[in-house]
Design an enzyme around this catalytic site. Structure first.
Site, PDB file in Angstrom:
ATOM      1  N   HIS A 181       0.806  -1.233   0.000  1.00  0.00           N
ATOM      2  CA  HIS A 181       0.000   0.000   0.000  1.00  0.00           C
ATOM      3  C   HIS A 181       0.841   1.287   0.000  1.00  0.00           C
ATOM      4  O   HIS A 181       0.784   2.122   0.890  1.00  0.00           O
ATOM      5  CB  HIS A 181      -1.129   0.021   1.034  1.00  0.00           C
ATOM      6  CG  HIS A 181      -0.847  -0.514   2.405  1.00  0.00           C
ATOM      7  ND1 HIS A 181       0.084   0.021   3.231  1.00  0.00           N
ATOM      8  CD2 HIS A 181      -1.426  -1.513   3.103  1.00  0.00           C
ATOM      9  CE1 HIS A 181       0.078  -0.622   4.365  1.00  0.00           C
ATOM     10  NE2 HIS A 181      -0.823  -1.567   4.321  1.00  0.00           N
ATOM     11  N   HIS A 238      -4.142 -10.332  14.366  1.00  0.00           N
ATOM     12  CA  HIS A 238      -4.460  -9.119  13.596  1.00  0.00           C
ATOM     13  C   HIS A 238      -5.214  -9.578  12.363  1.00  0.00           C
ATOM     14  O   HIS A 238      -4.855 -10.598  11.764  1.00  0.00           O
ATOM     15  CB  HIS A 238      -3.132  -8.442  13.224  1.00  0.00           C
ATOM     16  CG  HIS A 238      -3.221  -7.197  12.425  1.00  0.00           C
ATOM     17  ND1 HIS A 238      -4.314  -6.361  12.425  1.00  0.00           N
ATOM     18  CD2 HIS A 238      -2.312  -6.626  11.577  1.00  0.00           C
ATOM     19  CE1 HIS A 238      -4.064  -5.330  11.623  1.00  0.00           C
ATOM     20  NE2 HIS A 238      -2.875  -5.473  11.098  1.00  0.00           N
ATOM     21  N   GLU A 283      -5.797  -7.772   9.459  1.00  0.00           N
ATOM     22  CA  GLU A 283      -5.482  -7.211   8.144  1.00  0.00           C
ATOM     23  C   GLU A 283      -5.195  -8.370   7.186  1.00  0.00           C
ATOM     24  O   GLU A 283      -4.668  -9.414   7.585  1.00  0.00           O
ATOM     25  CB  GLU A 283      -4.293  -6.240   8.221  1.00  0.00           C
ATOM     26  CG  GLU A 283      -4.145  -5.445   6.936  1.00  0.00           C
ATOM     27  CD  GLU A 283      -3.167  -4.271   7.015  1.00  0.00           C
ATOM     28  OE1 GLU A 283      -2.490  -4.085   8.043  1.00  0.00           O
ATOM     29  OE2 GLU A 283      -3.101  -3.528   6.006  1.00  0.00           O
ATOM     30  N   ASP A 298      -3.137  -9.228   4.983  1.00  0.00           N
ATOM     31  CA  ASP A 298      -1.839  -9.900   4.804  1.00  0.00           C
ATOM     32  C   ASP A 298      -1.653 -11.001   5.842  1.00  0.00           C
ATOM     33  O   ASP A 298      -0.827 -11.896   5.664  1.00  0.00           O
ATOM     34  CB  ASP A 298      -0.665  -8.903   4.824  1.00  0.00           C
ATOM     35  CG  ASP A 298      -0.674  -7.935   5.985  1.00  0.00           C
ATOM     36  OD1 ASP A 298      -1.755  -7.653   6.521  1.00  0.00           O
ATOM     37  OD2 ASP A 298       0.410  -7.444   6.363  1.00  0.00           O
ATOM     38  N   HIS A 335      -1.189  -2.526  14.615  1.00  0.00           N
ATOM     39  CA  HIS A 335      -1.309  -1.404  13.728  1.00  0.00           C
ATOM     40  C   HIS A 335      -2.752  -0.993  13.426  1.00  0.00           C
ATOM     41  O   HIS A 335      -3.022   0.085  12.884  1.00  0.00           O
ATOM     42  CB  HIS A 335      -0.512  -1.826  12.480  1.00  0.00           C
ATOM     43  CG  HIS A 335      -0.863  -1.379  11.157  1.00  0.00           C
ATOM     44  ND1 HIS A 335      -1.128  -2.176  10.080  1.00  0.00           N
ATOM     45  CD2 HIS A 335      -0.975  -0.104  10.708  1.00  0.00           C
ATOM     46  CE1 HIS A 335      -1.353  -1.460   9.014  1.00  0.00           C
ATOM     47  NE2 HIS A 335      -1.281  -0.209   9.362  1.00  0.00           N
ATOM     48  N   ASP A 349       2.474  -7.395  13.772  1.00  0.00           N
ATOM     49  CA  ASP A 349       3.164  -6.346  13.012  1.00  0.00           C
ATOM     50  C   ASP A 349       4.340  -5.723  13.788  1.00  0.00           C
ATOM     51  O   ASP A 349       5.312  -5.266  13.171  1.00  0.00           O
ATOM     52  CB  ASP A 349       2.185  -5.227  12.629  1.00  0.00           C
ATOM     53  CG  ASP A 349       1.394  -5.555  11.365  1.00  0.00           C
ATOM     54  OD1 ASP A 349       1.831  -6.422  10.599  1.00  0.00           O
ATOM     55  OD2 ASP A 349       0.339  -4.931  11.152  1.00  0.00           O
ATOM     56  N   TYR A 401      10.108  -0.075   8.229  1.00  0.00           N
ATOM     57  CA  TYR A 401       8.783  -0.585   8.588  1.00  0.00           C
ATOM     58  C   TYR A 401       8.140   0.317   9.648  1.00  0.00           C
ATOM     59  O   TYR A 401       6.974   0.685   9.549  1.00  0.00           O
ATOM     60  CB  TYR A 401       8.924  -2.024   9.115  1.00  0.00           C
ATOM     61  CG  TYR A 401       7.613  -2.726   9.307  1.00  0.00           C
ATOM     62  CD1 TYR A 401       7.045  -3.452   8.275  1.00  0.00           C
ATOM     63  CD2 TYR A 401       6.936  -2.646  10.514  1.00  0.00           C
ATOM     64  CE1 TYR A 401       5.829  -4.085   8.441  1.00  0.00           C
ATOM     65  CE2 TYR A 401       5.724  -3.276  10.689  1.00  0.00           C
ATOM     66  CZ  TYR A 401       5.176  -3.997   9.648  1.00  0.00           C
ATOM     67  OH  TYR A 401       3.968  -4.611   9.821  1.00  0.00           O
ATOM     68  N   HIS A 410       6.103 -10.303   9.973  1.00  0.00           N
ATOM     69  CA  HIS A 410       6.854 -10.056   8.733  1.00  0.00           C
ATOM     70  C   HIS A 410       8.356 -10.202   9.022  1.00  0.00           C
ATOM     71  O   HIS A 410       8.851  -9.648  10.017  1.00  0.00           O
ATOM     72  CB  HIS A 410       6.646  -8.622   8.224  1.00  0.00           C
ATOM     73  CG  HIS A 410       5.231  -8.284   7.873  1.00  0.00           C
ATOM     74  ND1 HIS A 410       4.611  -8.764   6.740  1.00  0.00           N
ATOM     75  CD2 HIS A 410       4.321  -7.486   8.491  1.00  0.00           C
ATOM     76  CE1 HIS A 410       3.386  -8.279   6.685  1.00  0.00           C
ATOM     77  NE2 HIS A 410       3.181  -7.513   7.735  1.00  0.00           N
TER      78      HIS A 410
HETATM   79 FE1  FEO Z   1      -1.237  -4.512   9.714  1.00  0.00          FE
HETATM   80 FE2  FEO Z   1       1.098  -6.728   8.390  1.00  0.00          FE
HETATM   81  O1  FEO Z   1      -0.588  -5.960   8.682  1.00  0.00           O
END
Ligand code: FEO
Length: 391
Positions: free
Chosen positions: A24, A78, A80, A82, A144, A163, A191, A222
């Site tokens: 994004h 989380h 989101e 991903d 996040h 995250d 990041y 990640h």
């Molecule tokens: Fe807030 Fe890696 O997603």
């Protein structure tokens, strides 16, 4: 594609996104991973999922260890996409698994996927017994999204941090000792600057909640797993969340006929003379997400645009929009630019830097092409301003 053992009974079963270059709007030159973890205990537990297109990879890794149909719990730290995109594919294989997330997470998952799965909200302080091990949940809202939480296994001293502490790095190396520390910290910094920065107050609270907890591994969602370098990443997070800046400057600009560029270099001269390290970022050649990495710990943010159609150049507008959204605070801003007749761009940049909450130096303008006398005047003016600011 195999699982990677972290400790006996605990495995990484995520997906590697080698080709990812845009997250994004964030330039991810090194790709990324979406980390998913499997705990094999009396209750089999999957912690977080991966992007939807990496579901086959994740499921192959899981299937090397167990029949996915045996998964009892899925902890969605989380929601989101991903980290939840593969949930529909995984749930096809273990339809009776109970999905646990924070109350906000449980509210969001049906809205993302429209499925009638078994959900169980969990809050800070609640504990899930897996057999030999437990998982403790700690909500970390806005690190996040509002739903974020982390899960901690006290028996193994492992924090599944989602995250937080992540880095966008695609690699088959899984642990922080396997890649030079400078690369991992640089990506962790990028990041933080591009994802976590607006939520620094919440990061401070999360760090307080984690204070004193023994940590053998930090498993983010990640990039690399922290094991040998935990004090280093915690120390960097302390600095970044406390908004500790260095006596550094970034000069960000776009230029039409090199006049604003000449001004940018005159400004850089002054910082250099004063021993203030400076980065030059011409927006036609630098990505805004890389510039944010430098801004994370820089005191001075100078932004230049010539006037085009009574406005600023589109590249500068995009950068300022991105900067304002990420909301670094406590900086000193400077607007500058050249113009032919109207000269509105300098005021527009100045206003946006003020809206960012920065203290502002007096903006600097030059009509048409600044000659050597004008550049000297720009240098002298900035020297005076900086001297006053130092006092
Ligand atoms: Fe807030 Fe890696 O997603």
């Amino acid at each position: 594609m195999k699982p990677i053992k972290i400790k006996e009974g605990i495995y990484w079963v995520g997906g590697i996104d080698w080709d990812l270059r845009n997250f994004h709007g964030y330039l991810t030159q090194r790709g990324s991973t979406y980390n998913s973890y499997l705990i094999i205990d009396e209750k089999i537990t999957l912690i977080d999922n991966v992007k939807h297109y990496l579901a086959p990879e994740q499921i192959r890794r899981i299937s090397r260890l167990i029949d996915p149909g045996k998964i009892d719990y899925i902890i969605q730290n989380h929601i989101e996409m991903d980290h939840s995109g593969s949930l529909p594919a995984v749930m096809e294989l273990c339809p009776n698994a109970v999905i646990m997330a924070s109350p906000k997470g449980i509210e969001g998952l049906p809205k993302h996927y429209g499925r009638d799965w078994k959900f169980q909200p969990v809050k800070t302080g609640e504990v899930l017994n897996l057999g030999k091990r437990k998982l403790q949940f700690i909500q970390t809202p806005m690190v996040h999204w509002p739903d974020n939480m982390v899960s901690y296994c006290p028996e193994e001293k492992i924090l599944f941090s989602n995250d937080a502490f992540g880095q966008h790095i695609a690699s088959t190396e899984r642990f922080d000792g396997e890649i030079p520390l400078g690369i991992i910290l640089e990506e962790a910094k990028k990041y933080y600057a591009n994802i976590v920065l607006p939520y620094s107050r919440q990061v401070i609270k999360a760090l307080e909640a984690l204070d004193g907890i023994p940590l053998d591994y930090i498993c983010p969602s990640h990039g690399l797993i922290w094991h040998n370098r935990i004090p280093e990443i915690l120390s960097e997070y302390q600095k970044w969340s406390a908004n500790q800046v260095e006596n550094k400057a970034v000069i960000v600009y776009d230029t039409m006929w090199k006049s604003t560029e000449k001004m940018a270099y005159a400004i850089q001269d002054v910082f250099e003379e004063k021993g203030i390290m400076t980065g030059m970022y011409q927006l036609q050649h630098n990505h805004i997400s890389d510039i944010m990495t430098e801004i994370l710990n820089s005191k001075y943010i100078c932004v230049g645009s010539p006037t085009l159609n009574n406005n600023i150049l589109p590249n500068v507008a995009a950068f300022l929009t991105y900067l304002k959204g990420l909301a670094p605070s406590g900086r000193i801003g400077l607007a500058f630019g050249s113009y032919g007749w109207g000269g509105q761009s300098i005021g527009i940049v100045d206003t946006i830097l003020k809206e960012c909450g920065f203290d502002l130096l007096e903006s600097i303008k030059a009509q048409y092409v600044p000659d050597e006398d004008k550049l000297k005047a720009i240098r002298n003016d900035l020297v005076k301003q900086l001297t006053k600011e130092e006092i």
